[in-house]
Design an enzyme around this catalytic site. Structure first.
Site, PDB file in Angstrom:
ATOM      1  N   ASP A 112      25.607  41.017   4.990  1.00 48.50           N
ATOM      2  CA  ASP A 112      24.496  40.698   4.101  1.00 48.50           C
ATOM      3  C   ASP A 112      25.014  40.402   2.693  1.00 48.50           C
ATOM      4  O   ASP A 112      25.928  41.063   2.185  1.00 48.50           O
ATOM      5  CB  ASP A 112      23.538  41.891   4.061  1.00 48.50           C
ATOM      6  CG  ASP A 112      22.256  41.597   3.324  1.00 48.50           C
ATOM      7  OD1 ASP A 112      21.531  40.680   3.743  1.00 48.50           O
ATOM      8  OD2 ASP A 112      21.969  42.294   2.329  1.00 48.50           O
ATOM      9  N   GLU A 158      42.800  44.124  13.586  1.00 49.87           N
ATOM     10  CA  GLU A 158      43.276  45.279  14.351  1.00 49.87           C
ATOM     11  C   GLU A 158      42.472  45.483  15.635  1.00 49.87           C
ATOM     12  O   GLU A 158      42.879  46.259  16.508  1.00 49.87           O
ATOM     13  CB  GLU A 158      43.184  46.543  13.495  1.00 49.87           C
ATOM     14  CG  GLU A 158      44.031  46.500  12.221  1.00 49.87           C
ATOM     15  CD  GLU A 158      43.781  47.718  11.354  1.00 49.87           C
ATOM     16  OE1 GLU A 158      43.292  48.737  11.898  1.00 49.87           O
ATOM     17  OE2 GLU A 158      44.054  47.642  10.141  1.00 49.87           O
TER      18      GLU A 158
END
Length: 542
Positions: free
Chosen positions: A216, A267
């Protein structure tokens, strides 16, 4: 004579993506779930995770690849969940963390990925940080927000997007910044503690199997360090924020945040970030999707364009050019929880529905990743919500001058039963009133109607999965008057999407196979097709 539609297997896009070396998110069809309005599982009148889990088979049947869920976190309730008080929990109205984990597991079993909403620009005023900052101006938490000393006037001329000044006062007289509602104080990203905490939040949810985040206000976070006046004022008529908002949005430091977040996602294989970037210049928007930043950033040009071949052609061309320059896919948007429903925007009634059907075929033909807002596949119009039932702070802060966004957030109609199947029998009233006429839009009714908007979306998504040129090809755009043509090519095969945005029927030459038309019937001969106004067609070139 009626047009013949090519027969396609109802494969889903995620089945095809699984066979491709290209990352899933580059072409994924993402379905936006406004959680509070999707499906109520426990009968309290509010959509929840249990209700969403029960409807996952519908999303699999529809043929989407992923679902993005609007905020599910504990909230102060001032702005539809976008004022968060705890980023590593689930609001009890929606369930708990175990419910979200179960949702992710069920979705994965159906071949669907789950993307969460995250709100890094501001918190709730109920967040423990802000509570501590209010209580003690010298606390570490106070430096995590934008405070200014007590004075007669606000520190500058910045305005809230919801109306009125962007500064409010604490009980001790200090000013604090909120570019949205007063209950949403903006975070100060110049304090390292803010970045460190959000990276912990990312890992918390990624460890639970989610496939990424919609970010957002990704163009916000950093503000001018000197809090200088803006040279202009916020205007809701713009495509997005431009130079008039130079001190509040799009500061250069924000790109470093996305580089750090990208490294976190790296990751976790096959995860992604898509940013809400409401800027006027598409080239500026695309910079947020450089290879070491966000994977995607929303393209809002079509969402904010009227029904015009010129506007749509410019929106498609400018987006493809801008995002192509940084090697990123375009994330196409025709509807979301912040904008009036497209049927209503495009004229309402039969005309609006016809245009919405045509626009859907255009969006689903374009290379990149389309986002479908829940209910748009049903052709829902903007609902007329009574003033006394409205919840949106935009309506209340503007004194009713701006209608706000409640009309596009009314609960989904699932069947013809009382309450349209949003809640179980005997449930509480829905959190926003559902129009009595909405039974005609119900999923159960449209699923049986071969001419319905829902069946059109399902056929289009199946064909998009079958044809590499739809969604992953190289596209060229041409316009002749009100006729817009997008020709997409991949693996030596081409598909044309032709949209008649003019006022009169156009005769097209149609060498090749008509795959799909947005109108139920059109006149066709062996080599020509009469394409009515407000209609789109897909043609596979031989």
């Amino acid at each position: 004579m009626a047009v013949r539609l090519a027969t396609v297997r109802t494969a889903t896009q995620h089945e095809v993506a699984a066979q491709s070396a290209s990352p899933w998110w580059r072409t994924a069809v993402v379905y936006q779930v406004y959680l509070r309005s999707f499906a109520d599982g426990n009968g309290d009148g509010i959509g929840d995770l249990a209700g969403l889990r029960s409807r996952l088979p519908y999303l699999s049947w529809l043929g989407v690849d992923a679902l993005w869920i609007n905020p599910h976190y504990p909230s102060g309730g001032a702005d539809g969940g976008y004022d968060i008080s705890d980023y590593r929990a689930v609001d009890p109205e929606y369930g708990d963390v175990s419910d979200l984990e179960a949702l992710v597991e069920d979705a994965r079993a159906l071949g669907l990925r789950v993307v969460l909403d995250i709100v890094p620009n501001h918190t709730s005023d109920q967040h423990p940080w802000f509570q501590a900052a209010q209580a003690d101006p010298d606390s570490p938490e106070a430096s995590r927000y934008h405070f200014a000393p007590a004075s007669e006037e606000p520190p500058n001329n910045w305005q809230s997007l919801f109306g009125g000044p962007a500064w409010s006062r604490t009980p001790d007289g200090r000013w604090y910044l909120h570019l949205f509602a007063p209950e949403q104080p903006d975070l100060n990203w110049r304090d390292p503690a803010v970045a460190e905490d959000f990276e912990q939040t990312l890992r918390f949810w990624l460890d639970r199997g989610v496939s990424g985040f919609r970010v957002d206000v990704a163009y916000g976070l950093y503000k001018d360090a000197e809090l200088r006046d803006n040279p202009g004022a916020y205007s809701p008529t713009l495509f997005g924020h431009g130079p008039e908002q130079a001190m509040t949005w799009n500061q250069p430091e924000v790109h470093d945040v996305w580089r750090r977040w990208r490294s976190v996602c790296d990751e976790y294989p096959d995860t992604m970030l898509v940013g809400e970037v409401c800027l006027a210049d598409p080239e500026e928007v695309a910079l947020y999707s450089r290879p070491d930043e966000l994977h995607q950033s929303f393209c809002f040009r079509l969402l904010k364009s009227g029904w015009s071949a010129e506007s749509f052609a410019d929106g498609v061309r400018s987006a493809l050019d801008a995002f192509g320059a940084v090697g990123a896919p375009v994330s196409w948007v025709l509807g979301n929880h912040d904008k009036d429903r497209k049927v209503t925007r495009f004229g309402g009634g039969e005309v609006g529905e016809a245009r919405a059907r045509a626009a859907a075929l255009l969006m689903l033909s374009l290379p990149g990743s389309p986002y479908i807002y829940a209910g748009d596949e049903l052709g829902l119009p903007q609902a007329d919500v009574p003033d006394e039932a409205r919840r949106d702070p935009i309506f209340h802060r503007s004194g009713g001058a701006r209608a706000g966004r409640d009309g596009c957030r009314v609960p989904m109609p699932w069947n013809g039963a009382p309450g349209v199947g949003f809640s179980p029998a005997g449930a509480a009233a829905p959190w926003l009133p559902i129009p009595s006429t909405w039974r005609r839009y119900a999923v159960s009714r449209q699923a049986r109607d071969d001419r319905s908007m829902l069946r059109l979306y399902r056929r289009a998504l199946a064909m998009r999965a079958e044809h590499p040129a739809l969604g992953s090809g190289e596209a060229s755009i041409t316009r002749r008057g009100g006729l817009l043509t997008v020709r997409s090519t991949a693996d030596g095969r081409s598909v044309r999407c032709v949209v008649n945005m003019g006022e009169h029927t156009v005769i097209l030459r149609t060498p090749g196979t008509v795959l799909l038309c947005s109108a139920p019937q059109v006149a066709q001969t062996a080599q020509t097709l009469a394409l009515p106004a407000n209609t789109a067609v897909w043609i596979a070139e031989d």
